[in-house]
Design a protein around this motif. Structure first.
Motif, PDB file in Angstrom:
ATOM      1  N   LEU A   1       0.379  26.394   0.353  1.00 24.65           N
ATOM      2  CA  LEU A   1      -1.059  26.139   0.469  1.00 24.65           C
ATOM      3  C   LEU A   1      -1.858  26.762  -0.682  1.00 24.65           C
ATOM      4  O   LEU A   1      -2.893  26.230  -1.085  1.00 24.65           O
ATOM      5  N   ASP A   2      -1.358  27.866  -1.242  1.00 25.70           N
ATOM      6  CA  ASP A   2      -2.060  28.479  -2.377  1.00 25.70           C
ATOM      7  C   ASP A   2      -2.047  27.600  -3.622  1.00 25.70           C
ATOM      8  O   ASP A   2      -2.847  27.790  -4.526  1.00 25.70           O
ATOM      9  N   ARG A   3      -1.102  26.670  -3.659  1.00 23.99           N
ATOM     10  CA  ARG A   3      -1.009  25.784  -4.833  1.00 23.99           C
ATOM     11  C   ARG A   3      -1.622  24.413  -4.555  1.00 23.99           C
ATOM     12  O   ARG A   3      -1.318  23.441  -5.243  1.00 23.99           O
ATOM     13  N   LEU A   4      -2.463  24.329  -3.526  1.00 24.19           N
ATOM     14  CA  LEU A   4      -2.962  23.019  -3.092  1.00 24.19           C
ATOM     15  C   LEU A   4      -3.619  22.229  -4.223  1.00 24.19           C
ATOM     16  O   LEU A   4      -3.408  21.023  -4.358  1.00 24.19           O
ATOM     17  N   GLU A   5      -4.392  22.928  -5.065  1.00 21.31           N
ATOM     18  CA  GLU A   5      -5.112  22.218  -6.120  1.00 21.31           C
ATOM     19  C   GLU A   5      -4.134  21.508  -7.075  1.00 21.31           C
ATOM     20  O   GLU A   5      -4.300  20.335  -7.385  1.00 21.31           O
ATOM     21  N   SER A   6      -3.099  22.224  -7.503  1.00 18.32           N
ATOM     22  CA  SER A   6      -2.105  21.588  -8.385  1.00 18.32           C
ATOM     23  C   SER A   6      -1.278  20.553  -7.631  1.00 18.32           C
ATOM     24  O   SER A   6      -0.838  19.553  -8.203  1.00 18.32           O
ATOM     25  N   PHE A   7      -1.066  20.808  -6.338  1.00 22.46           N
ATOM     26  CA  PHE A   7      -0.312  19.865  -5.509  1.00 22.46           C
ATOM     27  C   PHE A   7      -1.081  18.531  -5.440  1.00 22.46           C
ATOM     28  O   PHE A   7      -0.504  17.450  -5.617  1.00 22.46           O
ATOM     29  N   ILE A   8      -2.390  18.623  -5.238  1.00 24.86           N
ATOM     30  CA  ILE A   8      -3.221  17.411  -5.234  1.00 24.86           C
ATOM     31  C   ILE A   8      -3.178  16.769  -6.616  1.00 24.86           C
ATOM     32  O   ILE A   8      -3.127  15.541  -6.745  1.00 24.86           O
ATOM     33  N   GLY A   9      -3.161  17.606  -7.657  1.00 26.21           N
ATOM     34  CA  GLY A   9      -3.063  17.097  -9.029  1.00 26.21           C
ATOM     35  C   GLY A   9      -1.813  16.257  -9.232  1.00 26.21           C
ATOM     36  O   GLY A   9      -1.853  15.185  -9.841  1.00 26.21           O
ATOM     37  N   LEU A  10      -0.704  16.733  -8.706  1.00 23.43           N
ATOM     38  CA  LEU A  10       0.546  15.964  -8.799  1.00 23.43           C
ATOM     39  C   LEU A  10       0.373  14.622  -8.100  1.00 23.43           C
ATOM     40  O   LEU A  10       0.723  13.560  -8.636  1.00 23.43           O
ATOM     41  N   ALA A  11      -0.217  14.677  -6.901  1.00 22.79           N
ATOM     42  CA  ALA A  11      -0.405  13.446  -6.129  1.00 22.79           C
ATOM     43  C   ALA A  11      -1.287  12.458  -6.899  1.00 22.79           C
ATOM     44  O   ALA A  11      -1.004  11.254  -6.924  1.00 22.79           O
ATOM     45  N   GLU A  12      -2.336  12.970  -7.547  1.00 23.53           N
ATOM     46  CA  GLU A  12      -3.239  12.096  -8.310  1.00 23.53           C
ATOM     47  C   GLU A  12      -2.498  11.362  -9.418  1.00 23.53           C
ATOM     48  O   GLU A  12      -2.729  10.182  -9.676  1.00 23.53           O
ATOM     49  N   GLU A  13      -1.598  12.094 -10.078  1.00 25.32           N
ATOM     50  CA  GLU A  13      -0.828  11.468 -11.168  1.00 25.32           C
ATOM     51  C   GLU A  13       0.034  10.328 -10.654  1.00 25.32           C
ATOM     52  O   GLU A  13       0.359   9.403 -11.376  1.00 25.32           O
ATOM     53  N   LEU A  14       0.417  10.394  -9.386  1.00 22.14           N
ATOM     54  CA  LEU A  14       1.258   9.336  -8.819  1.00 22.14           C
ATOM     55  C   LEU A  14       0.433   8.103  -8.463  1.00 22.14           C
ATOM     56  O   LEU A  14       0.988   7.053  -8.149  1.00 22.14           O
ATOM     57  N   GLU A  15      -0.901   8.246  -8.506  1.00 21.80           N
ATOM     58  CA  GLU A  15      -1.838   7.152  -8.245  1.00 21.80           C
ATOM     59  C   GLU A  15      -1.544   6.348  -6.977  1.00 21.80           C
ATOM     60  O   GLU A  15      -1.340   5.135  -7.036  1.00 21.80           O
ATOM     61  N   PRO A  16      -1.502   7.029  -5.838  1.00 19.63           N
ATOM     62  CA  PRO A  16      -1.326   6.282  -4.589  1.00 19.63           C
ATOM     63  C   PRO A  16      -2.635   5.616  -4.176  1.00 19.63           C
ATOM     64  O   PRO A  16      -3.692   5.919  -4.741  1.00 19.63           O
ATOM     65  N   ASP A  17      -2.564   4.710  -3.204  1.00 20.59           N
ATOM     66  CA  ASP A  17      -3.789   4.132  -2.646  1.00 20.59           C
ATOM     67  C   ASP A  17      -4.427   5.129  -1.690  1.00 20.59           C
ATOM     68  O   ASP A  17      -5.636   5.171  -1.545  1.00 20.59           O
ATOM     69  N   ARG A  18      -3.579   5.882  -1.025  1.00 24.01           N
ATOM     70  CA  ARG A  18      -4.062   6.857  -0.059  1.00 24.01           C
ATOM     71  C   ARG A  18      -3.340   8.177  -0.268  1.00 24.01           C
ATOM     72  O   ARG A  18      -2.199   8.211  -0.715  1.00 24.01           O
ATOM     73  N   LEU A  19      -4.051   9.236   0.096  1.00 28.04           N
ATOM     74  CA  LEU A  19      -3.465  10.561   0.002  1.00 28.04           C
ATOM     75  C   LEU A  19      -3.755  11.288   1.305  1.00 28.04           C
ATOM     76  O   LEU A  19      -4.901  11.358   1.746  1.00 28.04           O
ATOM     77  N   GLU A  20      -2.718  11.772   1.929  1.00 27.00           N
ATOM     78  CA  GLU A  20      -2.904  12.524   3.169  1.00 27.00           C
ATOM     79  C   GLU A  20      -2.494  13.969   2.932  1.00 27.00           C
ATOM     80  O   GLU A  20      -1.447  14.228   2.342  1.00 27.00           O
TER      81      GLU A  20
ATOM     82  N   ALA B   1       0.860  -1.186   0.000  1.00 24.57           N
ATOM     83  CA  ALA B   1       0.000   0.000   0.000  1.00 24.57           C
ATOM     84  C   ALA B   1       0.892   1.230   0.000  1.00 24.57           C
ATOM     85  O   ALA B   1       1.918   1.262   0.666  1.00 24.57           O
ATOM     86  N   PHE B   2       0.459   2.220  -0.756  1.00 29.28           N
ATOM     87  CA  PHE B   2       1.298   3.390  -0.974  1.00 29.28           C
ATOM     88  C   PHE B   2       0.513   4.656  -0.645  1.00 29.28           C
ATOM     89  O   PHE B   2      -0.549   4.903  -1.196  1.00 29.28           O
ATOM     90  N   THR B   3       1.042   5.426   0.287  1.00 30.54           N
ATOM     91  CA  THR B   3       0.414   6.697   0.670  1.00 30.54           C
ATOM     92  C   THR B   3       1.302   7.850   0.255  1.00 30.54           C
ATOM     93  O   THR B   3       2.514   7.822   0.490  1.00 30.54           O
ATOM     94  N   VAL B   4       0.687   8.839  -0.380  1.00 31.79           N
ATOM     95  CA  VAL B   4       1.383  10.101  -0.623  1.00 31.79           C
ATOM     96  C   VAL B   4       0.934  11.075   0.449  1.00 31.79           C
ATOM     97  O   VAL B   4      -0.258  11.223   0.699  1.00 31.79           O
ATOM     98  N   ASN B   5       1.905  11.699   1.090  1.00 36.81           N
ATOM     99  CA  ASN B   5       1.600  12.676   2.114  1.00 36.81           C
ATOM    100  C   ASN B   5       2.044  14.049   1.625  1.00 36.81           C
ATOM    101  O   ASN B   5       3.198  14.237   1.255  1.00 36.81           O
ATOM    102  N   LEU B   6       1.099  14.977   1.564  1.00 39.37           N
ATOM    103  CA  LEU B   6       1.428  16.342   1.158  1.00 39.37           C
ATOM    104  C   LEU B   6       1.490  17.203   2.413  1.00 39.37           C
ATOM    105  O   LEU B   6       0.498  17.330   3.123  1.00 39.37           O
ATOM    106  N   VAL B   7       2.637  17.743   2.681  1.00 41.80           N
ATOM    107  CA  VAL B   7       2.783  18.578   3.869  1.00 41.80           C
ATOM    108  C   VAL B   7       2.534  20.026   3.448  1.00 41.80           C
ATOM    109  O   VAL B   7       3.213  20.542   2.567  1.00 41.80           O
ATOM    110  N   VAL B   8       1.523  20.636   4.061  1.00 37.61           N
ATOM    111  CA  VAL B   8       1.131  21.965   3.606  1.00 37.61           C
ATOM    112  C   VAL B   8       1.342  23.036   4.684  1.00 37.61           C
ATOM    113  O   VAL B   8       1.287  22.760   5.885  1.00 37.61           O
ATOM    114  N   HIS B   9       1.598  24.236   4.212  1.00 37.24           N
ATOM    115  CA  HIS B   9       1.884  25.395   5.060  1.00 37.24           C
ATOM    116  C   HIS B   9       1.791  26.637   4.191  1.00 37.24           C
ATOM    117  O   HIS B   9       1.430  26.549   3.015  1.00 37.24           O
ATOM    118  N   ARG B  10       2.162  27.781   4.756  1.00 37.66           N
ATOM    119  CA  ARG B  10       1.940  29.029   4.034  1.00 37.66           C
ATOM    120  C   ARG B  10       2.634  29.076   2.676  1.00 37.66           C
ATOM    121  O   ARG B  10       2.129  29.649   1.721  1.00 37.66           O
TER     122      ARG B  10
END
Lengths: 86, 361
Positions: free
Chosen positions: B165-184, B153-162
């Protein structure tokens, strides 16, 4: 979840060897009733209907439609937790 | 999730966090490890870790979380995983992925590794490396297809801060392309080193407000494909988090030298003495170690908490945060709206723009 879907447990999810618990990444889900019996049948080949038929053998006399509904409900709930894939 | 026992009875531990080393190739600005890291020569030897994992399994602990520092720095990692897995523990590993070859990953999975978590610092290589204090971003990206070759099982963890955080949508987009089982999606927790950089990392209220619908939309979009979990930044809340699921209630942490702690940063609280796994077995530590008793249950609570029905949900919040912000580890967690110190958070949330990053050495 459709009756001809062939669900399986998501990667990294497995039943505890002895307890009624599903181990998942970072956590665990308590299983109640026949949930364990349902989940242990999932192999990505058996259909949801196959699982229902198997349960019907074990619970002779139970109304098939009720069992069908229970199985689908459980699998959809588990899918919502990300631990079952259709 | 597992049903909880009443706050007053001695609960059963569910997870063991093993900080097998503090050595790490990354120097993240938001590192929540203690300011004083344990040295390699003081690390617990292989045999001691193995004994601890066996004791954990017989105590009924379900999950082992291998972390650090970077667990890969331990040459005996596969052997440790093998022991834990054979004892019946579910083995998770949090890693930077730096230095993880296909061959080594194969050994770890063979030994019983079941879940791997990889965190990303940003979606753009330059800023990601800036935050990590080293060039790790490309290495992490290159590791992902290798992970997919293994039953893991593979989790991508995105650590967010100031800063991101403004790029969260594209950051999630990157994570989606990596196709993890879980995203935190995890906001920085302000402990350890991260506290030094708090004014640099603390998001603004506007950023947090804008991020919430982005996260909700991603949850809906990814449903059934990628399981998304996000942790709300508690500095912006009105009620405290159930930190570590309650003090001495669900989890224990062993630091690289064998000290048993009720949480990640408990060592900052003055007057706590931690027992070592070299001197006691895990069962004794769980039941009797003074550090685990200190804030267990509700007898330590201030009157406001004692009378509050939320104590069954948040177990009095975070003791380390209470200490860090008020100087009193027994105070109401200032995140709570009923805390007389709640106003402190309003001040801390105001970002200051002229601060420079501090990387750990």
């Amino acid at each position: 979840m459709q009756l001809n879907d062939t669900p399986r447990l998501a990667p990294g999810c497995r039943l505890h060897p002895t307890e009624s618990v599903l181990l998942i990444p970072e956590g665990a889900l308590n299983l109640r009733g026949p949930a364990r019996e349902i989940l242990q049948q999932l192999d990505g080949k058996r259909t949801v209907e196959d699982v229902v038929q198997e349960l019907l053998k074990q619970y002779a006399g139970a109304p098939a439609d009720d069992i069908r509904k229970d199985v689908v409900d459980l699998l959809e709930r588990m899918q919502g937790h990300g631990v079952v894939r259709a | 999730m597992l049903t909880s026992s009443p706050i007053s009875s001695l609960p059963k531990p569910l997870s063991l966090i093993a900080e097998v080393t503090h050595r790490c190739p990354l120097h993240c600005l938001y590192c929540s490890n203690p300011l004083e890291l344990k040295r390699a020569e003081d690390e617990l030897p292989t045999a001691d870790w193995k004994r601890v994992f066996e004791q954990a399994a017989s105590l009924g602990i379900l999950h082992l979380h291998l972390t650090g520092g970077e667990p890969l720095a331990r040459k005996d990692l596969a052997e440790l995983i093998d022991t834990a897995h054979r004892a019946g523990l579910y083995v998770n590993m949090i890693t930077s992925g730096v230095g993880l070859t296909r061959e080594r990953l194969g050994e770890l999975v063979e030994a019983g590794l079941e879940h791997l978590q990889l965190s990303f610092q940003d979606l753009d290589e330059t800023t990601a490396n800036h935050i990590a204090g080293t060039r790790a971003h490309a290495i992490k990206l290159a590791l992902v297809p290798v992970l997919k070759e293994f039953p893991l099982a593979f989790t991508v963890n995105l650590v967010v801060h100031r800063m991101n955080l403004d790029r969260l949508e594209s950051f999630i987009g990157l994570a989606e392309e990596l196709e993890p089982d879980r995203l935190e999606i995890a906001h920085v927790q302000y402990y350890g080193w991260a506290l030094k950089n708090r004014s640099l990392l603390m998001p603004t209220q506007e950023q947090v407000d804008r991020s919430l619908p982005v996260i909700e939309a991603a949850k809906a979009r990814l449903k059934g494909k990628i399981h998304l979990e996000s942790v709300f930044p508690d500095y912006f809340g009105s009620f405290p988090k159930a930190c570590v699921g309650g003090w001495g209630r669900q989890m224990m942490l062993i630091d690289p030298t064998g000290q048993a702690l009720p949480c990640h940063s408990a060592a900052i609280i003055p007057g706590l003495r931690f027992d070592k796994v070299q001197d006691h077995d895990l069962g004794w530590i769980w039941e009797s170690s003074a550090a685990f008793q200190r804030f267990r249950g509700d007898s330590w609570m201030p009157e406001t908490c004692l009378a509050c029905p939320r104590k069954e949900k948040d177990f009095g919040g975070c003791r380390c945060q209470a200490f860090l912000l008020t100087g009193d580890a027994q105070a109401i967690d200032p995140v709570c709206r009923y805390s007389p110190d709640h106003h402190l958070l309003t001040e801390l949330r105001l970002p200051s723009d002229d601060v420079l990053p501090i990387w750990r050495g």
